[in-house]
Design a protein around this motif. Structure first.
Motif: not given
Length: 295
Positions: A161-175
């Protein structure tokens, strides 16, 4: 970085495979298998349209697909050699985690697959009397479609996955995912690079299929456009990914490979510009099949 509204984010699957007794079927493998099937079916259809016997593409796939997988694994190991070699590593014992043989643990690279698979296709073209350019053009749309299918495997594995984003289609990744940078706030969303490639590659497949309707796009030109299209997109997605990679002159290995694909595609278009007439046949001169064999 603050997370976007979780209601608008893309969730990641909670499982990446299913257990069948002692066996684990990984969804990543099923995604790759689906891509291979799609590529073979589409390529067969395109070859039959040009007079190649029905399903002769399977004879090519029998060699090209295994060579593509081997090439993909070799490329990955070489470009991530620190993960496999050095103190505390287990490069050679396949019965222990972390060996170079453990492809079931993940780790294949499309550029290695292109090299290995391309060599397999070339060998079979020589054996079967097919023009390499004709076969490359026939394969290109199915190949980029297969890559779109395969990228869903990264979603199931929560990887690349890519860098952190605040875009509404951001991807959730498990902690606790090892690719998350230390200190990243809980709930941070990340660029869904798998989805970017799925959309880009699917559009690329449609573009290539449209180009094949024009007689000019023969002699390897469709494959050249594939290299340029895929390479251009990969430069962008690769540049925002967080997974570790070897770097040369400040660029990731796969960015250089993608730039190389763009350059190679451009060279093919320039060299093949000498061909003004349509390709006379997908077969080499004197290697056409008997009429009874055609279908």
């Amino acid at each position: 970085m603050l997370s976007a509204d979780a209601l608008a984010s893309i969730p990641s699957p909670s499982v990446s495979g299913i257990e069948l007794g002692p066996l684990t079927i990984h969804f990543y493998a099923l995604c790759i298998l689906a891509g291979i099937v799609a590529a073979v079916v589409l390529t067969n259809h395109r070859l039959v349209q040009r007079g190649v016997p029905n399903w002769q593409v399977l004879d090519i796939a029998v060699l090209a697909v295994p060579m593509a997988i081997v090439g993909a694994r070799i490329y990955h190991v070489l470009s991530h050699h620190a993960d496999y070699f050095g103190p505390g590593r287990n490069p050679w014992n396949p019965f222990q985690p972390g060996s170079v043989w453990a492809i079931w643990e993940g780790g294949i690279a499309i550029f290695g697959a292109l090299i290995g698979g391309g060599l397999g296709v070339w060998i079979m073209c020589r054996r079967m009397g097919l023009r390499f350019t004709a076969l490359a053009d026939a394969i290109a749309p199915g190949l980029i479609l297969a890559q779109a299918c395969g990228r869903f495997g990264n979603w199931f594995n929560q990887e690349l996955f890519g860098m952190p984003t605040t875009l509404p289609w951001g991807l959730e990744i498990d902690p606790g995912n090892p690719a998350i940078p230390p200190g990243t706030p809980a709930g941070t969303l990340f660029h869904p690079t798998f989805l970017y490639e799925v959309v880009w590659n699917t559009l690329g497949c449609l573009v290539l299929l449209w180009l094949t309707r024009k007689a000019y796009f023969q002699w390897g030109r469709v494959f050249a456009v594939y290299l340029i299209w895929y390479g251009a997109g990969r430069v962008v997605w690769e540049s925002i990914r967080l997974d570790p990679s070897l770097e040369f002159l400040g660029l990731r290995t796969n960015v250089w490979a993608a730039l190389g694909a763009v350059a190679l595609g451009t060279v093919i278009l320039a060299v093949q510009a000498r061909h003004r007439e349509p390709e006379p046949s997908p077969f080499l001169p004197g290697r056409e099949p008997e009429p009874a064999q055609a279908s």
